[in-house]
Every structure is written in structure tokens, then in C-alpha cells.
Scaffold this motif. Structure first.
Motif, PDB file in Angstrom:
ATOM      1  N   LEU A 256       0.829  -1.214   0.000  1.00  0.00           N
ATOM      2  CA  LEU A 256       0.000   0.000   0.000  1.00  0.00           C
ATOM      3  C   LEU A 256       0.860   1.259   0.000  1.00  0.00           C
ATOM      4  O   LEU A 256       0.608   2.206  -0.753  1.00  0.00           O
ATOM      5  CB  LEU A 256      -0.925  -0.008   1.210  1.00  0.00           C
ATOM      6  CG  LEU A 256      -1.992  -1.110   1.239  1.00  0.00           C
ATOM      7  CD1 LEU A 256      -2.731  -1.097   2.571  1.00  0.00           C
ATOM      8  CD2 LEU A 256      -2.972  -0.929   0.086  1.00  0.00           C
ATOM      9  N   GLU A 260       1.436   4.258  -2.801  1.00  0.00           N
ATOM     10  CA  GLU A 260       1.304   5.678  -2.456  1.00  0.00           C
ATOM     11  C   GLU A 260       2.550   6.453  -2.877  1.00  0.00           C
ATOM     12  O   GLU A 260       2.458   7.532  -3.464  1.00  0.00           O
ATOM     13  CB  GLU A 260       1.067   5.816  -0.952  1.00  0.00           C
ATOM     14  CG  GLU A 260       0.903   7.251  -0.486  1.00  0.00           C
ATOM     15  CD  GLU A 260       0.616   7.325   1.001  1.00  0.00           C
ATOM     16  OE1 GLU A 260       1.486   7.834   1.744  1.00  0.00           O
ATOM     17  OE2 GLU A 260      -0.466   6.867   1.412  1.00  0.00           O
ATOM     18  N   VAL A 295      -9.178   1.552  -3.253  1.00  0.00           N
ATOM     19  CA  VAL A 295      -8.381   0.507  -2.600  1.00  0.00           C
ATOM     20  C   VAL A 295      -8.667  -0.841  -3.234  1.00  0.00           C
ATOM     21  O   VAL A 295      -7.758  -1.610  -3.549  1.00  0.00           O
ATOM     22  CB  VAL A 295      -8.663   0.477  -1.085  1.00  0.00           C
ATOM     23  CG1 VAL A 295      -7.980  -0.726  -0.450  1.00  0.00           C
ATOM     24  CG2 VAL A 295      -8.194   1.766  -0.424  1.00  0.00           C
ATOM     25  N   ARG A 298      -7.072  -0.895  -6.629  1.00  0.00           N
ATOM     26  CA  ARG A 298      -5.614  -0.932  -6.551  1.00  0.00           C
ATOM     27  C   ARG A 298      -5.115  -2.338  -6.240  1.00  0.00           C
ATOM     28  O   ARG A 298      -4.136  -2.814  -6.807  1.00  0.00           O
ATOM     29  CB  ARG A 298      -5.159   0.064  -5.475  1.00  0.00           C
ATOM     30  CG  ARG A 298      -3.674   0.173  -5.325  1.00  0.00           C
ATOM     31  CD  ARG A 298      -3.303   1.407  -4.511  1.00  0.00           C
ATOM     32  NE  ARG A 298      -3.813   1.392  -3.154  1.00  0.00           N
ATOM     33  CZ  ARG A 298      -4.817   2.151  -2.711  1.00  0.00           C
ATOM     34  NH1 ARG A 298      -5.426   2.981  -3.539  1.00  0.00           N
ATOM     35  NH2 ARG A 298      -5.210   2.097  -1.449  1.00  0.00           N
ATOM     36  N   LEU A 299      -5.759  -3.012  -5.324  1.00  0.00           N
ATOM     37  CA  LEU A 299      -5.319  -4.341  -4.928  1.00  0.00           C
ATOM     38  C   LEU A 299      -5.729  -5.402  -5.938  1.00  0.00           C
ATOM     39  O   LEU A 299      -5.072  -6.417  -6.085  1.00  0.00           O
ATOM     40  CB  LEU A 299      -5.890  -4.687  -3.555  1.00  0.00           C
ATOM     41  CG  LEU A 299      -5.365  -3.840  -2.385  1.00  0.00           C
ATOM     42  CD1 LEU A 299      -6.028  -4.279  -1.097  1.00  0.00           C
ATOM     43  CD2 LEU A 299      -3.864  -3.924  -2.269  1.00  0.00           C
ATOM     44  N   SER A 309      -5.226   6.340  -5.085  1.00  0.00           N
ATOM     45  CA  SER A 309      -4.302   6.144  -3.978  1.00  0.00           C
ATOM     46  C   SER A 309      -4.215   7.376  -3.094  1.00  0.00           C
ATOM     47  O   SER A 309      -3.618   8.387  -3.483  1.00  0.00           O
ATOM     48  CB  SER A 309      -2.903   5.800  -4.505  1.00  0.00           C
ATOM     49  OG  SER A 309      -2.012   5.614  -3.432  1.00  0.00           O
TER      50      SER A 309
END
Length: 743
Positions: A256, A260, A295, A298-299, A309
Motif C-alpha cells: 500500500l 502511495e 483501494v 488498486r489491490l 491512492s
């Protein structure tokens, strides 16, 4: 499946190592919070390396060089196995990769195998320990079964994670299947909400429709920067790593934060040349395109996207961003290099030892700290009489893991003294062993007394040592019946070759026990020490040509030919037999013992210099007969006779290997003049000396001199009825006249 179990254990081992590297990177990110985010982004490469590669170099300036990591970081053992007891898995000490026979390591491995002595010729192996639930074999089987279950769960987690990723990727591919090309490499798609980059080898930028021209420019600058830096590939590989370490919360956090840092560093690169107003417009674009399910996207997708992000933190970072000063960039780069170096390298610990229970308190205890690369140890014994090696023996050699010895622990030594038969028993064990390994030495020459010393017996502070260094763990100093003062020499006196040769003669006998900690395997170490260090040094100094003066000098130094006496060397190589001449500049105090020792040294020279035909030694002397120089000589024929060999050619085998030199030292040289002075002659009745022919004489003496017509001096052992004996008397006796008996 055994290979998969091994991979799982290596992954567990690297995951523990990664914990400390991740914490290090998190601490560095705090220090770099005012620096460009590209520095923080680069630091995640260090974490990825530790999660991917079990190999690395070693350095003293590594976080793993701290004592807390001694013996437990990548490369010494599997750290986490889900069991209370440590599961000992053979691994390469440098890399952390497992080795050895799979069945031995995993199928039916006995966890308590480390609790028994590996077995030497001194002590038989102990029986396997029993535990509360059955035999040790049952414990090993239970441990193996537990690891199989954990491995299965780990593989299941990887399968579920990758299956979900594939499902999301498949849905995403379907959603962009009808995308309309806008420009080369840029597409518009009505079914997406946020812009992103997609494709591993041929990346494309996908935009939702209806984006204003100013926003489109910001988005394209951002996404094109991702493509130039290959962030889309970095993120994909990071997602694969996350699938392997799905069980590791810090790896999730790292992923994570890496995303970022990726986005923020990309933002900073885009806005570097923007004005304040342009930065505000860029932030509005971020806010407008922020994804509520960022989120999840993104994952799940692993594709760099514009608004997925930490939008709030990104906006704050954009507004606060100022072009960094040159000094700040240099300091940030220096900090990153330092962090990478201390986190990338495996630890290198200095080996240390200290005495924690000195003599006079029972058993002697040494505490040690070893580098993780140390695999084995060896204990060997040397026995010296009158300064000459009488015997050499490897007392014990073992893998530390095999006997259950940790890299931080204790070794206990003790002695049993049976003075009535002149023997000494040396005892040693590591703290987790239940029994001592014992080795005895019988000393049967005029025994009178004994003193003992131990390494660092008066030193309670840590002493640094080196791998492969030979430490004199214990020494027994033996007093002969004719010796005046017994000296309890410190063990350190025997750890330097030159000093050792000098002090060996201070007492009649010395029994020395050495310990060596090594990075080599026990088998390699045992093969290396099949011969003593002294024998190996002589073998390595062996010389094929007597005409090589420098090589001759090295060999003379290694043999230790009276180093305290000034001398010159002359090579007589004009005609055969080639000879080496050593001229001493002063007369020895005791000519007899000097000659006997020098003859032994001459024999060593003849055996170790291939084409040497003889050795001559001289020294100045003033005699009643007007003689001004002693001259002695030993050729190969005399040497073979002294050694008891049938042929001169038999001497050649001694120079073929270090073991051959060892045989020469302890099986042959030690039996030439085995005891010095009058003890060689049998004491007869009524204080008279009896010859080998059964005749009795009143006096026994030694005569050094040169017979008429001879070129060289000799030492004669003489029995006589009168006290005053001359070389002329000896000459008459040798010719068959006179009343002397000459040996």
C-alpha cells in the motif's frame, strides 16, 4: 512435494528477515518525509530484494550484524515453523538456501538429533532421547506433518489470491474490449470511472469519457510518466510478491505504501515546473477523479491509475511540494544509499569468546558468540616432549547443528588427573550435551609434576577471535624428574608459531588442546586437520630445488632451526651431492643437545628438499687441541639410517603430502634420541654404568670432537673407568684399543 516444503521454509525465513528491513524502510520514510517521494519509492526495492532473493553479501555494517540477530538471520536456520521447538533445517550458511538430502531433512527427521554427540573415536553415540508422547522419531514425524499442513495452507492462499486477481483482470479486459482509440496508445472507454495504464509489454492509457481538456492534459502527463518509469510492471511484480506473502501483514502494508509513494513521486515529477495556480488545477483533477473504490481497484487490478491512492494525502503533498534544494537531494540520496546497504547485506558478526567460570571453581566454562556462517568446530591435541612433537590427534570434529550447539552458547572443559600412571584426561562438552567427550594422554617419562592453564582463564571480557583460528583451549605443562622449575605458561604462548617453538622447551613436556571454529563442513575440516598445522606448514614450505635460496630460508624458518641464534646459509650446488650449509655465529651452550636437535632438523631438510644430498652445520669453538670450528654433516644415507629405513628412496614418501610429514614427525623423528643426556644409559649395580655387553663402568659422559683423518665432528657416548676422557681416548677405543666403551 519435499521441494515445496523446503521453499515454504525459505519463504518463512525470508519473511522474518523482511520484517526488520520493512521497519528500517518505514523509519527511513519518516526521515525522508520532506524529501522528494522518489527516494522513498526507491527504498521499496530493498524490501522486494529481501522477499525474493535468499542470497546476499555479508558486511559488518548491516542491521543483521547486531547481536540480537547473531545466529538467527537468513542463512543459519529456519526461524518459524509453527512448532515450539526449533526445527533444524540444513541451509547454506551464506545464502539461506537449503541443501542436503531431502528425506533426511524432512521425512522422519528427528528433532532431538541435535541432542546427541555426533560420535568420535573417543565416545560412542548416545541413545536417542525419549519424550513424553513417545520416541523422538514420533516428535520428528509430528513436526514434519505440521509443516506439511502449513505448506498446504500457504499454497491454498496463493491459489485463492491469484484466482481472484485473474478474475478481476478478466473482468477489466472485458470492460475495455470496446475501447475507442483516441491517440496512439490512448483509449476512451465508457465502462470505466478512472484513468489507468493497462498492459505489461504494450501498455495503453485508458480514459473515461467526458474529461475536460485541462484535466485530460494532467492525466496524460501523469500516466505517461508511469509508463516511462515502467511503474505498471513494478506494480504487477509487487502484486505477485504479495500473493506469495499473503499471510504477512507488513508485506500488505508495504504494498500500500509503495503504491502511495509511486503515485506521489509521479505527481511531483508532473508538477515540478507548474505554477501555484496550475498545481491547484491539478489537485482539482485529482479530486474530481478520485475513486471511492480505489483501494479495491488498486489491490485487484495492479494497474497504475490516476485517482486510486490516498487522494487527500496526494493533494496535500502537491500543494506543499517545492523543488528540492541541491543539498536536500544529496542528503536524501546519501540516506537512501546507507539504508539500502545496511539492509541489503547479511550480517557479519565478530567471533568472540570469554571465560565465565575460571579455574579453581570446578569445570571451566567458556562463553562464545559465533558468526552465522560458522558451521563446525574441531578440537585437536598435540603432545610434545623436550620440544619435539610426540603425537597429534583430532579429538573431536562436529557440525554445530548436529550436536544442538547454538551460535551463542558455552563450551565446558575439565581434566581428570591420574598422577600415579602419568596420564591426563581432557574433557569437553557443549552446554546442551549431557556427557563429556574424553581423550587421554599417557606420559611415562620420569613424571614429577604438572601444571595446567586455560585460554583466557583470567579474562572475563569478550575476546575477538577469527574463523579458522587455532585457540589453545587448555595446556598441561609436565615436569620431568630432572627438571628444576615447572612453568605454567599461558595458553596464548602456544598460539604463535615462533613463540611456541621457543616456549616448548621450558618444560619437559606439553600437552596442548586446540579448538577451531570454522565456516567449512565437519568433513572438510576433518580432512584439513588430518595433519597438524606444523606438519602442513612444513609440507607447504617443501622445496624441489636446493638452489632456491629464498625457499630454503622459508623452510628453515618453518622448521624453527634455532631462530634465536645468528646464522648464515650457503648453498653448495657446484657438484653433487648438493648440500646446504648453515653457519652459526656463536657456540651453543650445550653442544650435545644442540647436535642431537640439529641432526633432527637436518633430516627434515633432507626429506623436504628434493635434491638435497646433505646438510652441514658449523659454529665457532675454542678447544685444547686448537680447533676453532665445529663441523657436522648429515647426508641422505645417514638420515635413512637414523630413521630406520631400508632404502634412501623410502625418504621420498614423507614429502608427498602433509600426512607424510606428520608421519615423519611423530613416527620417526620423535624416536631419534628419544631421551636426552644420561638417561640413555642403563644404571648398573653399585652406581656403576653397564654397557650393552654387560661390563660395568664408573663414569658416563659425552665427548664432542673429530677423529683423526675425518672432516666432520661427532658426538660420542662414552663409558669409562676414569673421569677425564679426551677425543684421543675415544679414537683409541674406536680403533679397538683402550678401555673405553663407545656407543
Amino acid at each position: 512435494m519435499n521441494g515445496m516444503y523446503r521453499i515454504f521454509l525459505v519463504v518463512c525465513n525470508m519473511s522474518v528477515t523482511a520484517v526488520f528491513v520493512i521497519v528500517l524502510v518505514l523509519a527511513a520514510r519518516l526521515l525522508l518525509r520532506r524529501a522528494p517521494r522518489s527516494f522513498s519509492y526507491c527504498l521499496w526495492i530493498l524490501v522486494a530484494f529481501r522477499l525474493i532473493c535468499p542470497y546476499s553479501f555479508s558486511s559488518g555494517v548491516s542491521i543483521f550484524s547486531l547481536d540480537v540477530f547473531r545466529g538467527y538471520m537468513a542463512g543459519s536456520r529456519a526461524i518459524w515453523t509453527g512448532q515450539e521447538e526449533m526445527y533444524e533445517l540444513p541451509v547454506y550458511s551464506e545464502s539461506g538456501m537449503v541443501y542436503g538430502d531431502e528425506d533426511e531433512a524432512l521425512e522422519g527427521q528427528n528433532i532431538h538429533k541435535a541432542d546427541r554427540v555426533r560420535g568420535t573415536k573417543n565416545v560412542p553415540e548416545k541413545e536417542e532421547l525419549q519424550n513424553g508422547s513417545g520416541t523422538a522419531d514420533n516428535a520428528g514425524a509430528e513436526s514434519t506433518a505440521g509443516i506439511k499442513v502449513l505448506t498446504g495452507l500457504w499454497l491454498l492462499g496463493i491459489a485463492v489470491f491469484l484466482g481472484y486477481q485473474f478474475h478481476v483482470y478478466h473482468r477489466l479486459r472485458k470492460s475495455v474490449a470496446m475501447a475507442i482509440p483516441y491517440e496512439k496508445g490512448i483509449y476512451e472507454c465508457e465502462s470505466i470511472e478512472i484513468p489507468f495504464v493497462m498492459g505489461f509489454f504494450k501498455p495503453g492509457i485508458y480514459l473515461p469519457p467526458g474529461i475536460a481538456e485541462g484535466e485530460r492534459e494532467h492525466i496524460l502527463l501523469h500516466e505517461q510518466n508511469h509508463i516511462r518509469r515502467h511503474d505498471y510492471q513494478v506494480k504487477f511484480l509487487a502484486l505477485l510478491l504479495l500473493s506469495v506473502y499473503w499471510f504477512h501483514p507488513l508485506v500488505w502494508l508495504s504494498y500500500l505504501l509503495m503504491c502511495e509513494d509511486m503515485e506521489m513521486s509521479c505527481d511531483e515529477r508532473v508538477i515540478r515546473r507548474m505554477s501555484g495556480g496550475e498545481k491547484k488545477d491539478y489537485c482539482r483533477t485529482l479530486l474530481n477523479l478520485a475513486s471511492g473504490d480505489g483501494v479495491r481497484t488498486r489491490l485487484a487490478s495492479g494497474h497504475p491509475s490516476f485517482g486510486d491512492s490516498s487522494v487527500k494525502r496526494r493533494i496535500k503533498n502537491v500543494l506543499d511540494f517545492k523543488n528540492p534544494k541541491k543539498q536536500a537531494v544529496i542528503l536524501g540520496a546519501a540516506l537512501c544509499i546507507l539504508v539500502v546497504f545496511i539492509g541489503l547485506a547479511n550480517g557479519r558478526h565478530k567471533l568472540q569468546i570469554r571465560c565465565v567460570k575460571p579455574p579453581g571453581t570446578g569445570e571451566i566454562e567458556y562463553e562464545y558468540r559465533l558468526d552465522r556462517k560458522i558451521r563446525s568446530f574441531l578440537i585437536y591435541k598435540e603432545y610434545y616432549l623436550q620440544g619435539e612433537m610426540q603425537s597429534y590427534e583430532v579429538v573431536r570434529v562436529d557440525e554445530l547443528a548436529e550436536i544442538g550447539a547454538d551460535k551463542k552458547g558455552k563450551i565446558i572443559v575439565d581434566a581428570e588427573r591420574r598422577l600415579e600412571d602419568g596420564s591426563v584426561a581432557f574433557l569437553n562438552r557443549f552446554e546442551d550435551e549431557d556427557v563429556f567427550v574424553k581423550n587421554s594422554t599417557v606420559w611415562d617419562y620420569g613424571y614429577k609434576g604438572m601444571a595446567e592453564t586455560y585460554y583466557l582463564s583470567n579474562q572475563t571480557r569478550w575476546q575477538e577471535i577469527e574463523a579458522e583460528q587455532e585457540l589453545t583451549l587448555a595446556a598441561w605443562h609436565l615436569q620431568g624428574s630432572r627438571q628444576g622449575i615447572l612453568e605454567a605458561l599461558p595458553c596464548q604462548e602456544f598460539m604463535n608459531a615462533e613463540t611456541k617453538r621457543r616456549v616448548l622447551k621450558k618444560n619437559t613436556g606439553e600437552i596442548l588442546y586446540y579448538v577451531v571454529f570454522s565456516e567449512k563442513s565437519a568433513e572438510e575440516l576433518e580432512a584439513e586437520y588430518s595433519a597438524s598445522p606444523y606438519a602442513r606448514s612444513l609440507y607447504e614450505a617443501g622445496n624441489p630445488y636446493i638452489g632456491d635460496a629464498s625457499a630454503d630460508g622459508r623452510l628453515i624458518d618453518n622448521i624453527g632451526i634455532f631462530p634465536d641464534m645468528k646464522r648464515t646459509i650457503e648453498l653448495m650446488t657446484e657438484e653433487e651431492p648438493y648440500a646446504l650449509k648453515i653457519h652459526f655465529e656463536e657456540q651453543p651452550q650445550n653442544e650435545v643437545s644442540f647436535h642431537e636437535e640439529m641432526e633432527k632438523k637436518a633430516i627434515l631438510l633432507l626429506c623436504l628438499i628434493d635434491n638435497a644430498g646433505g646438510v652441514e652445520w658449523t659454529y665457532p669453538v675454542e678447544t685444547k687441541e686448537g680447533q676453532r670450528e665445529r663441523r657436522f654433516y648429515c647426508d641422505r644415507e645417514q638420515a635413512a639410517g637414523r630413521l630406520g629405513l631400508e632404502k634412501i628412496e623410502d625418504m621420498e614418501r614423507f614429502a608427498e603430502s602433509a600426512d607424510g610429514v606428520q608421519e615423519l614427525l611423530t613416527e620417526y623423528i620423535s624416536y631419534i634420541y628419544p631421551e636426552i643426556s644420561e638417561d640413555n644409559i642403563e644404571l648398573g649395580a653399585d652406581g656403576a654404568y653397564m654397557s650393552s655387553e654387560g661390563q660395568f663402568y664408573r663414569y658416563s659422559t659425552y665427548i664432542v670432537g673429530r677423529l683423526p683423518g675425518e672432516r666432520y665432528d661427532q658426538v660420542f657416548k662414552v663409558l669409562a673407568h676414569e673421569e677425564d676422557v679426551t677425543i684421543e681416548d675415544v679414537a683409541e677405543a674406536v680403533s679397538g684399543n683402550g678401555e673405553l666403551f663407545v656407543y
